[in-house]
Design an enzyme around this catalytic site. Sequence first.
Site, mmCIF file in Angstrom:
data_model
loop_
_atom_site.group_PDB
_atom_site.id
_atom_site.type_symbol
_atom_site.label_atom_id
_atom_site.label_comp_id
_atom_site.label_asym_id
_atom_site.label_seq_id
_atom_site.Cartn_x
_atom_site.Cartn_y
_atom_site.Cartn_z
ATOM 1 N N HIS A 105 32.980 48.934 34.880
ATOM 2 C CA HIS A 105 34.382 49.202 35.219
ATOM 3 C C HIS A 105 35.369 48.700 34.159
ATOM 4 O O HIS A 105 36.542 48.509 34.450
ATOM 5 C CB HIS A 105 34.712 48.577 36.587
ATOM 6 C CG HIS A 105 33.959 49.216 37.710
ATOM 7 N ND1 HIS A 105 33.823 48.645 38.956
ATOM 8 C CD2 HIS A 105 33.287 50.402 37.771
ATOM 9 C CE1 HIS A 105 33.087 49.447 39.728
ATOM 10 N NE2 HIS A 105 32.754 50.511 39.038
ATOM 11 N N GLY A 170 26.568 39.537 44.982
ATOM 12 C CA GLY A 170 28.006 39.432 45.227
ATOM 13 C C GLY A 170 28.766 40.734 45.130
ATOM 14 O O GLY A 170 29.815 40.796 44.504
HETATM 15 N N1 APR Z 1 28.826 34.403 46.152
HETATM 16 C C1 APR Z 1 28.275 35.641 46.288
HETATM 17 N N2 APR Z 1 28.905 36.658 46.903
HETATM 18 C C2 APR Z 1 30.131 36.422 47.393
HETATM 19 C C3 APR Z 1 30.770 35.176 47.292
HETATM 20 C C4 APR Z 1 30.055 34.134 46.629
HETATM 21 N N3 APR Z 1 30.582 32.915 46.491
HETATM 22 N N4 APR Z 1 32.002 35.274 47.876
HETATM 23 C C5 APR Z 1 32.119 36.541 48.313
HETATM 24 N N5 APR Z 1 30.995 37.241 48.039
HETATM 25 C C6 APR Z 1 30.665 38.641 48.318
HETATM 26 C C7 APR Z 1 31.309 39.248 49.550
HETATM 27 O O1 APR Z 1 30.535 38.939 50.716
HETATM 28 C C8 APR Z 1 31.303 40.736 49.219
HETATM 29 O O2 APR Z 1 30.098 41.368 49.643
HETATM 30 O O3 APR Z 1 31.170 39.411 47.244
HETATM 31 C C9 APR Z 1 31.378 40.744 47.685
HETATM 32 C C10 APR Z 1 32.708 41.189 47.130
HETATM 33 O O4 APR Z 1 32.930 42.535 47.456
HETATM 34 P P1 APR Z 1 34.165 43.344 46.842
HETATM 35 O O5 APR Z 1 35.397 42.514 46.950
HETATM 36 O O6 APR Z 1 34.177 44.677 47.461
HETATM 37 O O7 APR Z 1 33.808 43.417 45.278
HETATM 38 P P2 APR Z 1 32.874 44.443 44.510
HETATM 39 O O8 APR Z 1 31.713 44.866 45.346
HETATM 40 O O9 APR Z 1 32.594 43.851 43.172
HETATM 41 O O10 APR Z 1 33.862 45.675 44.325
HETATM 42 C C11 APR Z 1 33.466 46.772 43.546
HETATM 43 O O11 APR Z 1 35.664 47.650 43.678
HETATM 44 O O12 APR Z 1 37.984 47.583 43.575
HETATM 45 C C12 APR Z 1 36.850 47.697 42.903
HETATM 46 O O13 APR Z 1 36.730 47.951 40.646
HETATM 47 C C13 APR Z 1 36.663 46.955 41.639
HETATM 48 O O14 APR Z 1 34.579 46.432 40.528
HETATM 49 C C14 APR Z 1 35.258 46.405 41.774
HETATM 50 C C15 APR Z 1 34.621 47.339 42.792
#
Ligand code: APR
Length: 235
Positions: A105, A170
Amino acid sequence: MKKKIAVLTGAGISAESGIRTFRDAGGLWEEHDIMEVASPSGWQNNPELVLEFYNRRRRQVLKATPNAGHKALVALEEVYDVTIITQNVDSLHEKAGSTKVLHLHGELLKVRSVANPELIYPWEKDLSMGDCAEDGAQLRPHIVWFGESVPMIDKAIPYFAEADIVLVIGTSMQVYPAAGLIRYTLPYAPIFYIDPHPNISHELALRPALRTIRSKASKGVPEVVKQLMKDGGDS
Ligand code: APR
């Protein structure tokens, strides 16, 4: 030959480094309208708002340091051929010392010309309207916005197709095409999904060798890495 590991990371691996996730309670998309700050139409309508959003995030990323989750993945390279495919736009995997990192991304510490996506520059300060590339066009964040294509996905697919082992760390597995990379993995390749609140999608639920570790990255990743190092990485 070393066994191959493909690692898909998301915002959760950087949460304990002080970088906010997107969809958790208190996540970035609770406070900001995605379409206003992270889409081509948002950029058209109010580029200053978009730049300010990414300037704030860039300042935060510059201050952040890798946590035990990022560091454990570096240690894994001693034994395995590890490729990290990250959805994150921070540079904490590189800061930790991982050598093969592919950003699906984009990257916050890079900018590019609005007229020519090939003109990409490293960038660590705030970006303003009037900052131009060598072609004279305005610079924009080197970020894949909603509604834009994900050119790195084609590079990422073979790493999943050839992986002996897959780690998913995560990520809420809600954003495609990133979440769809799992489809390309060999049916019996073990998949370790490390997340305190994993989202077991339909396609993950079908995987015979899915192991879910309901932990934060700083605890779960070192545990899984320790086990994998013990198992050994030679095929
Ligand atoms: N360790 C591991 N996982 C964690 C922690 C932690 N300390 N804290 C939170 N999480 C997990 C949450 O449970 C959730 O499943 O991280 C995840 C975060 O999810 P999102 O906020 O949806 O992030 P992500 O999956 O990376 O989003 C994907 O969406 O908006 C876009 O471009 C942006 O790259 C991003 C994409």
